[in-house]
Design a protein around this motif. Sequence first.
Motif, PDB file in Angstrom:
ATOM      1  N   GLY A 191    -136.714  93.359  43.514  1.00 22.74           N
ATOM      2  CA  GLY A 191    -137.920  92.681  43.049  1.00 22.74           C
ATOM      3  C   GLY A 191    -139.032  92.821  44.069  1.00 22.74           C
ATOM      4  O   GLY A 191    -139.100  93.831  44.770  1.00 22.74           O
ATOM      5  N   GLU A 224    -136.563  90.909  39.844  1.00 23.65           N
ATOM      6  CA  GLU A 224    -136.818  91.646  38.606  1.00 23.65           C
ATOM      7  C   GLU A 224    -135.513  92.096  37.960  1.00 23.65           C
ATOM      8  O   GLU A 224    -135.307  91.931  36.775  1.00 23.65           O
ATOM      9  CB  GLU A 224    -137.720  92.849  38.896  1.00 23.65           C
ATOM     10  CG  GLU A 224    -139.129  92.410  39.301  1.00 23.65           C
ATOM     11  CD  GLU A 224    -139.969  93.552  39.839  1.00 23.65           C
ATOM     12  OE1 GLU A 224    -139.432  94.663  40.015  1.00 23.65           O
ATOM     13  OE2 GLU A 224    -141.169  93.329  40.094  1.00 23.65           O
ATOM     14  N   ARG A 225    -134.669  92.684  38.774  1.00 20.57           N
ATOM     15  CA  ARG A 225    -133.368  93.112  38.264  1.00 20.57           C
ATOM     16  C   ARG A 225    -132.309  92.730  39.278  1.00 20.57           C
ATOM     17  O   ARG A 225    -132.534  92.822  40.480  1.00 20.57           O
ATOM     18  CB  ARG A 225    -133.342  94.631  38.075  1.00 20.57           C
ATOM     19  CG  ARG A 225    -134.381  95.151  37.095  1.00 20.57           C
ATOM     20  CD  ARG A 225    -134.676  96.640  37.310  1.00 20.57           C
ATOM     21  NE  ARG A 225    -133.461  97.383  37.573  1.00 20.57           N
ATOM     22  CZ  ARG A 225    -132.585  97.749  36.630  1.00 20.57           C
ATOM     23  NH1 ARG A 225    -132.821  97.447  35.376  1.00 20.57           N
ATOM     24  NH2 ARG A 225    -131.508  98.417  36.944  1.00 20.57           N
ATOM     25  N   ASP A 285    -132.186  83.322  40.803  1.00 19.07           N
ATOM     26  CA  ASP A 285    -133.645  83.219  40.737  1.00 19.07           C
ATOM     27  C   ASP A 285    -134.142  82.040  41.565  1.00 19.07           C
ATOM     28  O   ASP A 285    -135.150  82.138  42.271  1.00 19.07           O
ATOM     29  CB  ASP A 285    -134.096  83.055  39.277  1.00 19.07           C
ATOM     30  CG  ASP A 285    -133.992  84.369  38.504  1.00 19.07           C
ATOM     31  OD1 ASP A 285    -133.722  85.403  39.132  1.00 19.07           O
ATOM     32  OD2 ASP A 285    -134.178  84.345  37.274  1.00 19.07           O
TER      33      ASP A 285
END
Lengths: 158, 158
Positions: A149, B141-142, B130
């Motif tokens: 990210g 993001e991944r 997260d």
Amino acid sequence: MQPQPFHDHDHSHCTGDVMARAEAVTAASGARMTPVRRRVLEILLEEHRALGAYDVLQRLSAEGFGNQPPVAYRALEFLVDQGLAHRIQRLNAFTACMHPGTSHAPAFLICRSCNTVAEAPVAPVRAALDAAAAELGFAVERANIEALGLCPACGETA
Amino acid sequence: MQPQPFHDHDHSHCTGDVMARAEAVTAASGARMTPVRRRVLEILLEEHRALGAYDVLQRLSAEGFGNQPPVAYRALEFLVDQGLAHRIQRLNAFTACMHPGTSHAPAFLICRSCNTVAEAPVAPVRAALDAAAAELGFAVERANIEALGLCPACGETA
DNA sequence: CTATGTATGTAATATCATAACACGTCAAGA
DNA sequence: TCTTGACGTGTTATGATATTACATACATAG
């Protein structure tokens, strides 16, 4: 929690502090922190990025150590075994552990823009994973958690 | 939740069901499910294990497809892009997605004894990750989550 | 039918990793 | 003291994984 690579920090503290702990860890386990091994850890500590084995090797050989792959791989394997470094599967690369000596499963935050790698506290993640696995009758022994990210700095820029 | 590879199951159902969904997914996205790509997915579906690109390639070339690495890598990349297969970093290998079409971040349970790979429900794990990342200002993001351990069958034996 | 984009085939090469063996050092025990 | 054995390092060779670059075929829209 150690200072995070994401924020401005006195990097010599990272290096010095971690090296000192590393010497303690190896002494405690009876392992030998030899010149190559020490140097490899220092190289990894120079940046909060993951370095490939061949990157490390190149620096080693420039400094008069052996110039064949096993030289780097062996030292890296030693550091990983001692919990002083981590392997980042996603990058085929290695990074210094920023808090050696404290038992921890790894969770890595990899910035896709600047390639900085940080370790995140993982206990709750691990608990959730264990629970999900237990539902299926699966017993988790080791988990690799790698997130890709944007770090704070690169997130702002974008 | 799809049937899990860990339990006895009518494997032809996995294959048939997933293939049908795969055709639907590619049709919907306008992508082309060509013979090589279809065959690679079938090969992955034959076992609930991760196969290396060269394993796949070997079978392809035995069946008259090309015998150079890009043939396998391209088809595998296509399947991964379409969400029909996953790459298991830890094994440098690929596995068919067992529930294509439903959006999901992957969490893999890899049995170190029989090499079976299962996908676990990941929402809570992802939420925890997260949250931990957000603490540090990092935007995930991944995420790759790969757990090594023992599946129910191998756990009993041991 | 033909132009265009996409897929496939192939050669060559890059990148990542390990096996196997030789040599040196050091420390424990005969 | 000598020997032996464990360990670390150096080196050669090779294996395993992955990509670049370019040529050819093929489907489909125009």
